[in-house]
Design a protein around this motif. Structure first.
Motif: not given
Length: 423
Positions: A135-161
C-alpha cells in the motif's frame, strides 16, 4: 576502464598493519558467504511490482514510455504481489545458525524484538515464491507485508517513523526515518521509485524496446524490454510491464542467459489505485516495541565459542578496528576498483591475504559452512593462477588463491578473463 595496479603492502609494519592483516584474513571466510547476501540484496532493486492477454493499444516508442513512467504522478495504490526468485543458490533452510558468525543467534541475544529485525528477513526473499500486500499513499506512507503461513511480517513507513512488525509475536522494531542521519527513510515501495531503479540500466550499453502489450492484474499494459548490447553478462533481458493508463510498473522480470524461468519474477496479481485507508500505515495495537538502537545493544558481547581459533582472532581484530559491526570503511580491503561498464561491470578488490581455506581449515569451520562453499563453488585456473568461482544465476564471484576478488553480474569466463588481464 583498466584495472588499477595490485595492492602493494607497506614495507614498514606496525600494529595497524597487523590489524589490517587480520581483517583481510577474515575476508577469506566472509566474502564467499557474502555472495548469498549480494544476490539476496538484488531483491532491493526489484520493483515490488505479476500475467495474461495481449490488448490492442496505441503505438508508443520506448523513449516515450520511459518518459511517461518518469512523469507518472500516481502515488496512491494498494494490492497483492507475487514474487518468485530463483538465483540458483543452495537452500537457506539449514543456515539459520550462520547468524552466530555475525554475533547473534536465532533470537538475536535475549530475543527481545528479534523476530521483527529486518535483517532476519532478507535471505527469505532470496529463494522461492512469496506473496506480499503493498500500500502507498504519497511519499510519506508506504507498507509492505510478507504473508506467511502462521504470521505476517510488515515494514511500515509513516512520516518520520519506520516499523518492522511480526504479527506472530507482536514484536516491532522502531527507527526514525531521518535521512539527515543517513537512515533509510522508508521501505522502498512506491512504484515510481522502483521503476526508476529498474531503468538505471538504460544507458548506451542497453537496447531498449517496447516488446508488445500484456494484461496484468486486470490492467492493460505495455511491455518495456531492456537487453545488454555487450557480451558476458548473466542477464539476457529485463522486462517491465507498465500500466497503459497510469504508467505505473505492474510487473518486473529479470531473465538469465542460462534460460529457464526468470531469476526474479514479481508483479501485481491485484491492484487498486484508490486512496488506501489510513489504518494501513499505523502500528497494530498491543505491539511490543523495541527501538532500533536498543536492539543493537542487545547483541551478544562475546564471540561464539565454537569458532576456529584463527577465525575468532580475525573477528576480534575486526572489532578492534571497526567496532562491533565489523564493517570496513569505504576504500578498505585493498581498495575497491571497477573494471568495464554497463552490464559487464566487474568490481574487484584485494583482500591482501590468502584465498580460500584449505581442507584442514574447512573441517574446523562451523557445521554447514564448508558444505555451503562447496555447493556453489567451481575451481578455475588461468594466467592469474588458481581460484574458486562462487556462482549464482545472477551474481558470480571469483576469489583467487592469493586473495584477489572479482564480482559482477557476469559469466565465469568473464571473471577469469578480467583476472588474467589484471596480471
Amino acid at each position: 576502464m583498466a584495472p588499477n595496479a595490485p595492492y602493494e603492502p607497506a614495507p614498514v609494519r606496525d600494529e595497524a598493519d597487523d590489524l589490517r592483516d587480520g581483517r583481510r584474513k577474515a575476508a577469506r571466510y566472509i566474502v564467499p558467504i557474502a555472495v548469498a547476501g549480494v544476490a539476496a540484496a538484488t531483491i532491493g532493486l526489484v520493483p515490488a511490482l505479476a500475467s495474461s492477454g495481449d490488448p490492442d493499444l496505441p503505438k508508443i516508442s520506448a523513449q516515450e514510455l520511459i518518459e511517461k513512467i518518469a512523469a507518472s504522478d500516481t502515488e496512491q495504490l494498494s494490492g497483492n504481489v507475487k514474487i518468485s526468485t530463483d538465483l540458483g543458490l543452495p537452500s537457506f533452510a539449514g543456515l539459520a545458525d550462520l547468524g552466530d558468525l555475525a554475533g547473534g543467534g536465532k533470537d538475536g541475544g535475549d530475543g527481545k524484538g528479534a523476530t521483527a529485525d529486518p535483517q532476519s528477513k532478507l535471505l527469505e526473499l532470496a529463494t522461492g515464491t512469496h506473496h506480499l500486500q503493498v500500500a502507498a499513499d504519497g511519499p510519506d506512507k508506504q507498507k509492505v507485508t510478507i504473508l506467511g503461513k502462521g504470521s505476517d511480517y510488515s515494514l511500515i513507513h509513516n512520516g518520520d517513523d519506520v516499523w518492522a512488525y511480526d504479527s506472530g509475536t507482536k514484536e516491532a522494531v522502531h527507527t526514525k526515518g531521518d535521512a539527515g542521519e543517513g537512515h533509510e527513510a522508508e521501505p522502498t515501495a512506491t512504484p515510481k521509485e522502483l521503476a526508476e531503479q529498474a531503468l538505471k540500466a538504460a544507458d548506451p550499453t542497453t537496447k531498449v524496446t517496447v516488446d508488445g502489450t500484456s494484461r496484468i492484474a486486470g490492467q492493460d499494459a505495455y511491455q518495456l524490454k531492456l537487453e545488454p548490447k555487450q557480451s558476458g553478462s548473466t542477464i539476457s533481458s529485463i522486462t517491465i510491464d507498465v500500466d497503459a493508463d497510469t504508467y505505473v510498473p505492474l510487473k518486473f522480470a529479470l531473465n538469465s542467459t542460462d534460460g529457464g524461468k526468470p531469476v526474479v519474477d514479481a508483479g501485481f496479481t491485484k491492484i487498486d489505485f484508490s486512496k488506501p485507508d489510513a489504518s494501513n500505515f499505523a502500528l497494530p495495537k498491543g505491539a511490543k516495541v523495541t527501538e532500533g538502537e536498543d536492539l543493537e545493544k542487545q547483541a551478544p558481547k562475546d564471540l561464539p565459542k565454537d569458532l576456529p581459533k584463527d577465525v575468532e582472532k580475525d573477528l576480534k581484530d575486526l572489532e578492534k578496528e571497526f567496532g562491533k559491526e565489523g564493517m570496513p570503511a569505504e576504500g578498505d580491503l585493498g581498495g575497491m576498483n571497477v573494471i568495464g561498464e554497463g552490464w559487464s561491470t566487474i568490481a574487484t578488490f584485494d583482500t591482501g591475504g590468502q584465498g580460500m581455506p584449505d581442507e584442514g581449515e574447512m573441517k574446523d569451520m562451523p557445521a554447514g559452512v564448508g558444505g555451503l562453499l562447496d555447493s556453489f563453488g567451481d575451481k578455475v585456473s588461468g594466467e592469474f593462477g588458481e581460484g574458486t568461482v562462487f556462482k549464482t544465476r545472477l551474481i558470480n564471484v571469483l576469489m583467487t588463491d592469493d586473495g584477489k576478488v572479482y564480482a559482477g553480474a557476469v559469466t565465469k569466463d568473464a571473471l577469469v578473463k578480467a583476472a588474467n588481464e589484471a596480471k
